[in-house]
Design a protein around this motif. Structure first.
Motif, mmCIF file in Angstrom:
data_model
loop_
_atom_site.group_PDB
_atom_site.id
_atom_site.type_symbol
_atom_site.label_atom_id
_atom_site.label_comp_id
_atom_site.label_asym_id
_atom_site.label_seq_id
_atom_site.Cartn_x
_atom_site.Cartn_y
_atom_site.Cartn_z
ATOM 1 N N GLN B 41 0.830 -1.200 0.000
ATOM 2 C CA GLN B 41 0.000 0.000 0.000
ATOM 3 C C GLN B 41 0.863 1.248 0.000
ATOM 4 O O GLN B 41 2.062 1.194 0.299
ATOM 5 C CB GLN B 41 -0.901 0.013 1.244
ATOM 6 N N GLY B 42 0.242 2.364 -0.318
ATOM 7 C CA GLY B 42 0.945 3.629 -0.209
ATOM 8 C C GLY B 42 0.919 4.145 1.218
ATOM 9 O O GLY B 42 0.141 3.662 2.045
ATOM 10 N N PRO B 43 1.765 5.117 1.530
ATOM 11 C CA PRO B 43 1.768 5.691 2.887
ATOM 12 C C PRO B 43 0.437 6.380 3.194
ATOM 13 O O PRO B 43 -0.161 7.007 2.320
ATOM 14 C CB PRO B 43 2.907 6.717 2.825
ATOM 15 N N GLU B 44 0.010 6.254 4.425
ATOM 16 C CA GLU B 44 -1.206 6.929 4.895
ATOM 17 C C GLU B 44 -0.836 7.821 6.064
ATOM 18 O O GLU B 44 -0.168 7.379 7.009
ATOM 19 C CB GLU B 44 -2.260 5.909 5.309
ATOM 20 N N LEU B 45 -1.290 9.056 6.007
ATOM 21 C CA LEU B 45 -0.920 10.036 7.018
ATOM 22 C C LEU B 45 -1.517 9.684 8.379
ATOM 23 O O LEU B 45 -2.702 9.371 8.494
ATOM 24 C CB LEU B 45 -1.402 11.425 6.613
ATOM 25 N N LEU B 46 -0.669 9.755 9.400
ATOM 26 C CA LEU B 46 -1.139 9.613 10.777
ATOM 27 C C LEU B 46 -1.263 10.980 11.437
ATOM 28 O O LEU B 46 -2.277 11.280 12.072
ATOM 29 C CB LEU B 46 -0.164 8.740 11.581
ATOM 30 N N ILE B 47 -0.225 11.799 11.312
ATOM 31 C CA ILE B 47 -0.220 13.086 11.971
ATOM 32 C C ILE B 47 0.757 14.009 11.264
ATOM 33 O O ILE B 47 1.752 13.565 10.701
ATOM 34 C CB ILE B 47 0.145 12.936 13.471
ATOM 35 N N ARG B 48 0.419 15.298 11.288
ATOM 36 C CA ARG B 48 1.300 16.317 10.693
ATOM 37 C C ARG B 48 1.534 17.414 11.714
ATOM 38 O O ARG B 48 0.595 17.873 12.382
ATOM 39 C CB ARG B 48 0.684 16.905 9.442
ATOM 40 N N SER B 58 -6.202 13.851 12.459
ATOM 41 C CA SER B 58 -7.516 13.238 12.276
ATOM 42 C C SER B 58 -7.439 11.742 11.987
ATOM 43 O O SER B 58 -8.395 11.014 12.221
ATOM 44 C CB SER B 58 -8.272 13.951 11.150
ATOM 45 N N GLN B 59 -6.309 11.275 11.449
ATOM 46 C CA GLN B 59 -6.164 9.866 11.117
ATOM 47 C C GLN B 59 -5.404 9.080 12.188
ATOM 48 O O GLN B 59 -5.143 7.888 12.015
ATOM 49 C CB GLN B 59 -5.431 9.728 9.775
#
Lengths: 113, 114
Positions: B41-48, B58-59
């Motif tokens: 899978q591609g990277p999925e944002l957890l926090i910025r 939000s994730q």
């Protein structure tokens, strides 16, 4: 439906071939379009980014964006075994004044010597 | 110039144990991201983060995940307790400015929960 769709491959080509990698997207709000290369057990490395529709060339790599079709492509000319990697497309859109990046699943490419 | 540095590179833990990952972004980069990448899978944002402020979490599964970026430089991501489904590669990235498109990634921490 995912916001960004990318064929996971794998894609095998002979050395010297022209490679075409593609992504489609559903959200017309995307403004920036990027291609990353990821070698096995490494982090993604930015190859190219574009803002508008059209072509952008960098050496053997050409990125193409067609906003009307919601379709982006990465072309690799004279492919080399060292190009064997996973290629991730990524797109960015603004949300609440900041940028949100969405990645495709990546396409595994193998260039055979 | 040093790139984004992450440690450890690999971690194997038993479920229900805590784990922490560390990231040192490129010097001068104010924006820091934590992503999770599952196999295939591609990277999925957890926090910025923008400096020390978490501007998009939000994730992030807040019941077990936490993150901090003290002094707006290094960052840690923690999972407590870990679950089998948390097995993934955790990537840290940084950009020079908010909204910058040139994100630089670290090599990631490969977590295996057994």
């Amino acid at each position: 439906q995912k916001e960004v769709e990318q064929d996971p491959g794998p894609l095998s080509v002979p050395e010297g071939a022209i490679v075409s990698l593609n992504c489609t997207y559903s959200n017309s709000a995307f403004q920036y379009f990027m291609w990353y290369r990821q070698y096995s057990r490494k982090g993604p490395e930015l190859l190219m980014y574009t803002y508008s529709s059209g072509n952008k060339e960098d050496g053997r790599f050409t990125a193409q964006v067609d906003k009307s079709s919601k379709y982006i492509s990465l072309f690799i000319r004279d492919s080399q075994p060292s190009d064997s990697a996973t290629y991730l497309c990524a797109m960015a859109r603004t949300t609440s004044g900041t940028y949100k990046y969405i990645f495709g699943t990546g396409t595994r490419l193998k260039v055979l010597a | 110039e040093a790139g984004v540095v992450q440690s450890p590179r690999y971690k194997i833990i038993e479920k229900k144990q805590p784990v922490a990952f560390w990231c040192n972004p490129i010097s001068g980069h104010n924006t820091l991201y934590w992503y999770r990448q599952n196999l295939g899978q591609g990277p999925e944002l957890l926090i910025r983060y923008e400096n020390e402020e978490a501007v998009d979490d939000s994730q992030l599964p807040k019941d077990r995940f936490s993150a901090e970026r003290l002094k707006g430089v290094d960052s840690t991501l923690k999972i407590q307790p870990a679950e089998l489904g948390d097995s993934a590669v955790y990537l840290c990235a940084s950009t020079p400015r908010e909204g910058g498109t040139e994100a630089f990634f670290g090599q990631g921490t490969r977590l295996t929960v057994v």
